[in-house]
Design a protein around this motif. Structure first.
Motif, PDB file in Angstrom:
ATOM      1  N   PHE A  13       1.009  -1.336  -0.042  1.00  0.00           N
ATOM      2  CA  PHE A  13      -0.454   0.177  -0.278  1.00  0.00           C
ATOM      3  C   PHE A  13       0.523   1.243  -0.059  1.00  0.00           C
ATOM      4  O   PHE A  13       2.208   0.836   0.007  1.00  0.00           O
ATOM      5  CB  PHE A  13      -0.797   0.131   1.003  1.00  0.00           C
ATOM      6  CG  PHE A  13      -0.214   0.344   2.793  1.00  0.00           C
ATOM      7  CD1 PHE A  13      -0.828   1.729   3.214  1.00  0.00           C
ATOM      8  CD2 PHE A  13       0.273  -0.564   3.406  1.00  0.00           C
ATOM      9  CE1 PHE A  13      -0.153   1.898   4.288  1.00  0.00           C
ATOM     10  CE2 PHE A  13       1.366  -0.729   4.299  1.00  0.00           C
ATOM     11  CZ  PHE A  13       0.348   1.230   5.118  1.00  0.00           C
ATOM     12  N   GLU A  14       0.157   2.337  -0.737  1.00  0.00           N
ATOM     13  CA  GLU A  14       1.161   3.558  -0.142  1.00  0.00           C
ATOM     14  C   GLU A  14       1.168   4.287   0.901  1.00  0.00           C
ATOM     15  O   GLU A  14      -0.265   4.602   0.807  1.00  0.00           O
ATOM     16  CB  GLU A  14       0.314   4.332  -1.899  1.00  0.00           C
ATOM     17  CG  GLU A  14       0.877   5.530  -1.912  1.00  0.00           C
ATOM     18  CD  GLU A  14       1.070   6.643  -2.796  1.00  0.00           C
ATOM     19  OE1 GLU A  14       0.348   6.881  -3.083  1.00  0.00           O
ATOM     20  OE2 GLU A  14       1.295   5.948  -3.941  1.00  0.00           O
ATOM     21  N   THR A  29       2.061  -4.466   3.362  1.00  0.00           N
ATOM     22  CA  THR A  29       1.129  -3.800   4.173  1.00  0.00           C
ATOM     23  C   THR A  29       1.148  -4.233   5.555  1.00  0.00           C
ATOM     24  O   THR A  29       0.256  -3.910   6.623  1.00  0.00           O
ATOM     25  CB  THR A  29      -0.597  -4.340   3.773  1.00  0.00           C
ATOM     26  OG1 THR A  29      -0.334  -6.518   3.667  1.00  0.00           O
ATOM     27  CG2 THR A  29      -0.769  -3.906   2.534  1.00  0.00           C
ATOM     28  N   HIS A  30       2.098  -5.003   5.649  1.00  0.00           N
ATOM     29  CA  HIS A  30       2.126  -5.587   8.076  1.00  0.00           C
ATOM     30  C   HIS A  30       2.958  -3.908   7.939  1.00  0.00           C
ATOM     31  O   HIS A  30       3.214  -4.311   9.847  1.00  0.00           O
ATOM     32  CB  HIS A  30       3.069  -7.048   7.529  1.00  0.00           C
ATOM     33  CG  HIS A  30       3.968  -7.000   6.505  1.00  0.00           C
ATOM     34  ND1 HIS A  30       4.279  -7.225   4.962  1.00  0.00           N
ATOM     35  CD2 HIS A  30       5.257  -6.779   7.240  1.00  0.00           C
ATOM     36  CE1 HIS A  30       5.612  -7.811   5.199  1.00  0.00           C
ATOM     37  NE2 HIS A  30       6.250  -6.931   6.318  1.00  0.00           N
ATOM     38  N   PHE A  48       9.710   2.382   9.949  1.00  0.00           N
ATOM     39  CA  PHE A  48       8.192   1.634  10.059  1.00  0.00           C
ATOM     40  C   PHE A  48       8.552   0.730  11.006  1.00  0.00           C
ATOM     41  O   PHE A  48       9.494  -0.015  11.351  1.00  0.00           O
ATOM     42  CB  PHE A  48       7.886   0.812   8.896  1.00  0.00           C
ATOM     43  CG  PHE A  48       8.161   1.848   7.586  1.00  0.00           C
ATOM     44  CD1 PHE A  48       7.015   1.871   7.480  1.00  0.00           C
ATOM     45  CD2 PHE A  48       8.839   2.496   7.328  1.00  0.00           C
ATOM     46  CE1 PHE A  48       6.416   2.753   6.079  1.00  0.00           C
ATOM     47  CE2 PHE A  48       8.967   3.370   5.872  1.00  0.00           C
ATOM     48  CZ  PHE A  48       7.449   3.613   5.800  1.00  0.00           C
ATOM     49  N   LYS A  49       7.532   0.316  11.548  1.00  0.00           N
ATOM     50  CA  LYS A  49       7.197  -1.415  11.963  1.00  0.00           C
ATOM     51  C   LYS A  49       6.723  -2.149  11.949  1.00  0.00           C
ATOM     52  O   LYS A  49       5.750  -2.320  11.441  1.00  0.00           O
ATOM     53  CB  LYS A  49       6.964  -1.130  13.827  1.00  0.00           C
ATOM     54  CG  LYS A  49       5.560  -0.599  13.881  1.00  0.00           C
ATOM     55  CD  LYS A  49       4.987  -0.526  15.155  1.00  0.00           C
ATOM     56  CE  LYS A  49       3.468   0.326  15.508  1.00  0.00           C
ATOM     57  NZ  LYS A  49       3.044   0.227  16.777  1.00  0.00           N
ATOM     58  N   ASP A  50       7.172  -3.322  11.587  1.00  0.00           N
ATOM     59  CA  ASP A  50       6.294  -4.703  11.203  1.00  0.00           C
ATOM     60  C   ASP A  50       5.395  -5.674  12.130  1.00  0.00           C
ATOM     61  O   ASP A  50       5.402  -5.595  13.702  1.00  0.00           O
ATOM     62  CB  ASP A  50       7.525  -5.755  11.246  1.00  0.00           C
ATOM     63  CG  ASP A  50       6.921  -7.202  10.710  1.00  0.00           C
ATOM     64  OD1 ASP A  50       5.912  -7.295  10.090  1.00  0.00           O
ATOM     65  OD2 ASP A  50       7.447  -7.920  10.231  1.00  0.00           O
ATOM     66  N   THR A  51       4.075  -5.602  11.754  1.00  0.00           N
ATOM     67  CA  THR A  51       2.976  -5.360  12.951  1.00  0.00           C
ATOM     68  C   THR A  51       2.552  -6.839  12.955  1.00  0.00           C
ATOM     69  O   THR A  51       1.692  -7.418  14.094  1.00  0.00           O
ATOM     70  CB  THR A  51       1.629  -4.741  12.778  1.00  0.00           C
ATOM     71  OG1 THR A  51       1.097  -5.450  11.255  1.00  0.00           O
ATOM     72  CG2 THR A  51       1.700  -3.389  12.536  1.00  0.00           C
ATOM     73  N   ARG A  52       3.632  -7.703  12.403  1.00  0.00           N
ATOM     74  CA  ARG A  52       3.413  -8.984  12.681  1.00  0.00           C
ATOM     75  C   ARG A  52       3.496  -9.793  13.673  1.00  0.00           C
ATOM     76  O   ARG A  52       3.055 -11.321  14.151  1.00  0.00           O
ATOM     77  CB  ARG A  52       3.417  -9.348  11.065  1.00  0.00           C
ATOM     78  CG  ARG A  52       3.388  -9.355   9.711  1.00  0.00           C
ATOM     79  CD  ARG A  52       3.588 -10.217   8.866  1.00  0.00           C
ATOM     80  NE  ARG A  52       5.313 -10.060   8.900  1.00  0.00           N
ATOM     81  CZ  ARG A  52       6.216 -10.154   7.466  1.00  0.00           C
ATOM     82  NH1 ARG A  52       5.607 -11.201   7.079  1.00  0.00           N
ATOM     83  NH2 ARG A  52       7.206  -9.850   8.133  1.00  0.00           N
ATOM     84  N   VAL A  53       4.625  -9.130  14.355  1.00  0.00           N
ATOM     85  CA  VAL A  53       5.380 -10.489  15.071  1.00  0.00           C
ATOM     86  C   VAL A  53       4.563  -8.753  17.055  1.00  0.00           C
ATOM     87  O   VAL A  53       4.623  -7.827  16.338  1.00  0.00           O
ATOM     88  CB  VAL A  53       6.876 -10.058  14.799  1.00  0.00           C
ATOM     89  CG1 VAL A  53       7.126 -11.280  13.735  1.00  0.00           C
ATOM     90  CG2 VAL A  53       7.806  -8.873  14.597  1.00  0.00           C
ATOM     91  N   ASN A  54       5.595  -9.491  18.299  1.00  0.00           N
ATOM     92  CA  ASN A  54       5.221  -9.067  19.244  1.00  0.00           C
ATOM     93  C   ASN A  54       6.336  -8.921  20.132  1.00  0.00           C
ATOM     94  O   ASN A  54       6.390 -10.315  20.556  1.00  0.00           O
ATOM     95  CB  ASN A  54       3.744  -8.926  19.897  1.00  0.00           C
ATOM     96  CG  ASN A  54       3.343  -8.104  21.095  1.00  0.00           C
ATOM     97  OD1 ASN A  54       3.691  -7.790  20.818  1.00  0.00           O
ATOM     98  ND2 ASN A  54       2.936  -8.873  21.605  1.00  0.00           N
ATOM     99  N   PRO A  55       6.826  -8.423  20.933  1.00  0.00           N
ATOM    100  CA  PRO A  55       6.604  -6.718  20.200  1.00  0.00           C
ATOM    101  C   PRO A  55       7.364  -6.640  18.912  1.00  0.00           C
ATOM    102  O   PRO A  55       8.552  -7.146  17.923  1.00  0.00           O
ATOM    103  CB  PRO A  55       8.020  -6.235  21.380  1.00  0.00           C
ATOM    104  CG  PRO A  55       8.597  -7.304  21.026  1.00  0.00           C
ATOM    105  CD  PRO A  55       8.225  -8.609  21.693  1.00  0.00           C
ATOM    106  N   PRO A  56       6.653  -5.488  18.211  1.00  0.00           N
ATOM    107  CA  PRO A  56       7.573  -5.354  16.864  1.00  0.00           C
ATOM    108  C   PRO A  56       8.572  -5.267  16.283  1.00  0.00           C
ATOM    109  O   PRO A  56       9.213  -4.377  17.016  1.00  0.00           O
ATOM    110  CB  PRO A  56       6.297  -4.042  16.571  1.00  0.00           C
ATOM    111  CG  PRO A  56       5.949  -3.364  17.825  1.00  0.00           C
ATOM    112  CD  PRO A  56       5.841  -4.662  18.892  1.00  0.00           C
TER     113      PRO A  56
END
Length: 83
Positions: A13-14, A29-30, A48-56
């Protein structure tokens, strides 16, 4: 032979990083935009942060503009990418 078109590995996405400069990144998108880090002679950097992992996980993404306008600059940019 023609080179086949490369599809992105992830849906993208932009993101508008700097509306004043109309600076846009196309990212998976993640990734969630955090902030613009800075800009220089070769381009701009955003975090940017990667929302697929916790913590990002956090990443710095550099968008290079006019990478091949000058041979010397192109070699410097290629060397930076390899690092």
């Amino acid at each position: 032979a023609p080179v086949p078109f490369a599809m992105p590995l992830y849906p993208t996405f932009e993101v508008v990083v700097d509306p004043k400069q109309d600076l846009r990144y196309e990212v998976p998108t993640h990734l969630e935009f955090i902030k613009k880090v800075g800009s220089g002679a070769y381009g701009s950097v955003a975090s940017f942060k990667d929302t697929r992992v916790n913590p990002p996980d956090c990443y710095a993404v550099k968008k290079i503009t006019s990478a091949f306008g000058d041979v010397v600059d192109a070699k410097r940019i290629l060397r930076e990418i390899r690092l």
